[in-house]
Design an enzyme around this catalytic site. Structure first.
Site, PDB file in Angstrom:
ATOM      1  N   ASP A   1      44.897  13.157  26.190  1.00 30.59           N
ATOM      2  CA  ASP A   1      43.727  13.077  25.319  1.00 30.59           C
ATOM      3  C   ASP A   1      43.023  14.429  25.266  1.00 30.59           C
ATOM      4  O   ASP A   1      42.364  14.832  26.225  1.00 30.59           O
ATOM      5  CB  ASP A   1      42.779  11.986  25.843  1.00 30.59           C
ATOM      6  CG  ASP A   1      41.454  11.949  25.089  1.00 30.59           C
ATOM      7  OD1 ASP A   1      41.432  12.358  23.913  1.00 30.59           O
ATOM      8  OD2 ASP A   1      40.453  11.514  25.691  1.00 30.59           O
TER       9      ASP A   1
ATOM     10  N   GLU B   1      38.409 -22.343  31.852  1.00 29.11           N
ATOM     11  CA  GLU B   1      38.440 -21.215  32.781  1.00 29.11           C
ATOM     12  C   GLU B   1      39.795 -20.518  32.788  1.00 29.11           C
ATOM     13  O   GLU B   1      39.871 -19.293  32.923  1.00 29.11           O
ATOM     14  CB  GLU B   1      38.102 -21.704  34.196  1.00 29.11           C
ATOM     15  CG  GLU B   1      37.935 -20.584  35.212  1.00 29.11           C
ATOM     16  CD  GLU B   1      37.494 -21.108  36.570  1.00 29.11           C
ATOM     17  OE1 GLU B   1      36.790 -20.385  37.298  1.00 29.11           O
ATOM     18  OE2 GLU B   1      37.864 -22.260  36.910  1.00 29.11           O
TER      19      GLU B   1
ATOM     20  N   LEU C   1      39.743  16.528  15.799  1.00 26.79           N
ATOM     21  CA  LEU C   1      38.490  17.230  16.074  1.00 26.79           C
ATOM     22  C   LEU C   1      37.604  16.382  16.979  1.00 26.79           C
ATOM     23  O   LEU C   1      37.793  15.164  17.086  1.00 26.79           O
ATOM     24  CB  LEU C   1      37.766  17.524  14.757  1.00 26.79           C
ATOM     25  CG  LEU C   1      38.351  18.652  13.900  1.00 26.79           C
ATOM     26  CD1 LEU C   1      37.793  18.596  12.482  1.00 26.79           C
ATOM     27  CD2 LEU C   1      38.076  20.012  14.525  1.00 26.79           C
TER      28      LEU C   1
ATOM     29  N   TYR D   1      56.091 -25.631  45.212  1.00 22.60           N
ATOM     30  CA  TYR D   1      54.783 -25.278  45.766  1.00 22.60           C
ATOM     31  C   TYR D   1      54.849 -23.947  46.504  1.00 22.60           C
ATOM     32  O   TYR D   1      53.959 -23.089  46.362  1.00 22.60           O
ATOM     33  CB  TYR D   1      54.307 -26.385  46.707  1.00 22.60           C
ATOM     34  CG  TYR D   1      52.981 -26.109  47.378  1.00 22.60           C
ATOM     35  CD1 TYR D   1      51.804 -26.107  46.631  1.00 22.60           C
ATOM     36  CD2 TYR D   1      52.908 -25.869  48.749  1.00 22.60           C
ATOM     37  CE1 TYR D   1      50.580 -25.863  47.242  1.00 22.60           C
ATOM     38  CE2 TYR D   1      51.690 -25.625  49.360  1.00 22.60           C
ATOM     39  CZ  TYR D   1      50.530 -25.620  48.604  1.00 22.60           C
ATOM     40  OH  TYR D   1      49.316 -25.373  49.212  1.00 22.60           O
TER      41      TYR D   1
ATOM     42  N   ASN E   1      30.294   7.566  15.068  1.00 20.91           N
ATOM     43  CA  ASN E   1      31.157   7.939  16.176  1.00 20.91           C
ATOM     44  C   ASN E   1      30.603   9.139  16.945  1.00 20.91           C
ATOM     45  O   ASN E   1      30.727   9.222  18.165  1.00 20.91           O
ATOM     46  CB  ASN E   1      32.559   8.259  15.649  1.00 20.91           C
ATOM     47  CG  ASN E   1      33.622   7.992  16.684  1.00 20.91           C
ATOM     48  OD1 ASN E   1      33.618   6.943  17.307  1.00 20.91           O
ATOM     49  ND2 ASN E   1      34.525   8.930  16.877  1.00 20.91           N
ATOM     50  N   ILE E   2      29.992  10.075  16.228  1.00 21.82           N
ATOM     51  CA  ILE E   2      29.383  11.236  16.886  1.00 21.82           C
ATOM     52  C   ILE E   2      28.208  10.789  17.757  1.00 21.82           C
ATOM     53  O   ILE E   2      28.034  11.276  18.885  1.00 21.82           O
ATOM     54  CB  ILE E   2      28.929  12.270  15.822  1.00 21.82           C
ATOM     55  CG1 ILE E   2      30.155  12.931  15.190  1.00 21.82           C
ATOM     56  CG2 ILE E   2      28.019  13.328  16.452  1.00 21.82           C
ATOM     57  CD1 ILE E   2      29.835  13.834  14.013  1.00 21.82           C
TER      58      ILE E   2
ATOM     59  N   ARG F   1      40.184 -16.437  32.122  1.00 23.38           N
ATOM     60  CA  ARG F   1      40.838 -15.533  33.083  1.00 23.38           C
ATOM     61  C   ARG F   1      41.788 -14.561  32.378  1.00 23.38           C
ATOM     62  O   ARG F   1      41.850 -13.384  32.712  1.00 23.38           O
ATOM     63  CB  ARG F   1      41.610 -16.359  34.119  1.00 23.38           C
ATOM     64  CG  ARG F   1      40.726 -17.034  35.156  1.00 23.38           C
ATOM     65  CD  ARG F   1      41.511 -18.048  35.971  1.00 23.38           C
ATOM     66  NE  ARG F   1      40.689 -18.606  37.038  1.00 23.38           N
ATOM     67  CZ  ARG F   1      40.930 -19.737  37.653  1.00 23.38           C
ATOM     68  NH1 ARG F   1      42.005 -20.469  37.295  1.00 23.38           N
ATOM     69  NH2 ARG F   1      40.146 -20.172  38.609  1.00 23.38           N
TER      70      ARG F   1
ATOM     71  N   THR G   1      39.260   9.603  22.349  1.00 23.45           N
ATOM     72  CA  THR G   1      39.140   9.000  23.678  1.00 23.45           C
ATOM     73  C   THR G   1      39.063   7.491  23.581  1.00 23.45           C
ATOM     74  O   THR G   1      39.724   6.765  24.346  1.00 23.45           O
ATOM     75  CB  THR G   1      37.913   9.561  24.403  1.00 23.45           C
ATOM     76  OG1 THR G   1      38.078  10.976  24.581  1.00 23.45           O
ATOM     77  CG2 THR G   1      37.736   8.911  25.767  1.00 23.45           C
TER      78      THR G   1
END
Length: 499
Positions: A181, A448, A87, A403, A220-221, A452, A93
């Protein structure tokens, strides 16, 4: 009986692309999905918006893909159409997008097909006719059994367009999983879909999202009225309209039923609280999907990323935090606190760091504020191996062949005794599933290289872009979950060099 002189021969593969991926090497640079050589002058910031709704380009490479093939498909999984059932306001979604994100991360060529997008596309082209959104509401478009014949024909036309695109995805785009969906609330309709896709040699998996927790349903609504349908609506009017839409469907809606022969389905209650399965073959992808559904939650919180201090250390060095490091983490703390409404770090913030001494000590300020702090060995930065501390020129001279390979594929390539970004992606998969289960904000303090990888997951990035993404030392990266996409924001930390 075999003899010592007998030599087993390997049968030539019937699908050369898959065979070459296994026989020659795990990642096949000759594949049509491999990128061209990345030049040094391309090392710029390639951060972008969430790519989850973009069609997969032909050269897309998934961060945690287990092997490469010329077709880009997992050769043991077949074609699957996941058909969402539920429903309005049951998180279909949200669940579709989250599942698509995870499957793409694993290397499964997956696309989203939202019936609402197709409806909006059709009605936007007819704003001055009976097909515009306001008229659709007055004509009970959103009922499972509309009385108006024009509305019935329109709904049939829209669904036909969507299904035609799904077939095109499988036949012309090397698609492996399509996620359809929509409410799909009638048993007769689901049976037609099952039979139709079976005739196209496409397996179906129905996933019904059921929410019987009143508080979760109301939450959720409230989130659902942020749909593109209600862009210019007053929030109260949107909530009333959406509630009426639910009522228009409840009278006719039919739950998935195990009595229907050969209907493979999963029923998920309250986002993983309980799962029922029916008539499923537990192949690799189905098992992965079930496991993901057990971990997936409705998400509207944020994930924050901050780089750790002392980023120039050798990989094996593990000194305590320095005075400059203490100043740095205090500035991170204050900047993050100022981003919240009450200018305070919330106690339900969860902080993740590696098990390195300096990161453990850096997190103490958050522990003192009442936050939960967890130290994860998976968050240790990429091991550069024999390449550690070498310039590009030195790498070229010392490891010329390696390399050149690295320039061609910096995501998958490893220097001697090193890790690749792909290794990191596989290593942090348990953390990604743990992150999916959380409903509170998370701060990840890491190198870092680790940031990533997480960014690549949350923003559905192409793996080949991940080694090029730059996260300056003077920024906290904030990625916020929304129903339709994730949004990124940069929080600048004053008094810290960019680096």
């Amino acid at each position: 009986m075999s003899t010592e002189n007998e030599v087993a021969e390997i049968e030539e593969a019937k699908i050369p692309g898959n065979y070459s991926a296994r026989k020659i090497q795990r990642w096949n640079p000759s594949s049509i999905y491999a990128t061209n050589i990345i030049h040094n002058n391309f090392r710029n910031n390639v951060k972008s918006n969430d790519a989850i709704h973009k069609n997969l380009p032909v050269n897309h490479v998934s961060p945690a893909q287990m092997y490469s093939t010329d077709s880009g498909r997992m050769f043991h999984a077949g074609s699957i159409c996941i058909i969402m059932v539920g429903l309005p306001g049951r998180g279909k979604t949200n669940l579709s997008i989250s599942l698509c994100r995870y499957l793409r991360w694993l290397g499964v060529r997956t696309e989203l097909f939202h019936l609402g997008d197709y409806r909006r596309k059709n009605t936007d082209l007819n704003k001055e006719t009976d097909l515009n959104f306001d008229k659709l509401n007055s004509n009970s478009y959103f009922s499972l059994q509309p009385e108006n014949s024009n509305i019935k024909n329109l709904k049939s036309k829209i669904k036909s367009e969507l299904i035609e695109d799904i077939i095109g995805f499988f036949e012309t785009s090397n698609g492996q999983i399509a996620i359809y969906d929509a409410i799909n609330g009638l048993s007769s309709e689901r049976k037609r879909l099952l039979d139709f896709f079976k005739s196209k040699n496409i397996k179906c998996l129905f996933i019904e999202s059921i929410i019987d927790d009143v508080e979760l349903l109301n939450e959720n609504i409230r989130d659902a009225v942020n749909s593109p349908d209600y862009k210019s609506w007053d929030s109260e009017a949107a909530l009333k309209n959406f509630t009426n839409r639910i009522k228009a469907n409840e009278a006719y809606y039919e739950h998935l039923d195990s009595k229907v022969a050969n209907l493979p389905f999963i029923q998920s209650y309250n986002f993983g609280e309980k799962i029922l399965i029916n008539d499923l073959k537990h192949d690799f992808l189905t098992t992965k999907i079930i496991y993901y559904l057990l971990n997936a939650k409705i998400k509207s919180h944020s994930i924050y990323f901050a780089r750790c201090s002392l980023n120039k250390l050798k990989f094996k060095d593990d000194p305590p935090i320095t005075e400059n490091g203490k100043v740095y983490i205090n500035k991170i703390y204050n900047t993050l606190a100022s981003s919240f409404t009450d200018q305070k770090i919330p106690k339900d913030l969860v902080v993740w760091t590696s098990t390195r001494l300096r990161t453990i000590q850096s997190s103490q300020i958050f522990k003192n504020a009442g936050c939960t702090v967890r130290h994860r060995p998976e968050l240790t930065q990429l091991n550069p191996g024999a390449a550690e501390g070498l310039t590009d020129q030195e790498l070229d001279e010392k490891f010329h062949e390696s390399y050149v390979k690295h320039l061609s594929d910096p995501y998958h390539h490893r220097y001697p005794r090193a890790e690749s970004y792909h290794d990191l992606a596989l290593k942090i998969e348990p953390l990604i599933l743990e992150m999916e289960k959380l409903s509170h904000d998370v701060l990840i303090i890491a190198d870092e290289t680790i940031i990533r990888i997480f960014y690549g997951y949350l923003m559905a990035s192409n793996a080949n872009d991940i080694p090029l993404i730059e996260f300056p030392q003077n920024e906290i990266i904030k990625i916020t979950y929304h129903t339709y996409n994730n949004e990124i924001e940069n929080l600048v930390v004053d008094g810290i060099a960019k680096e």
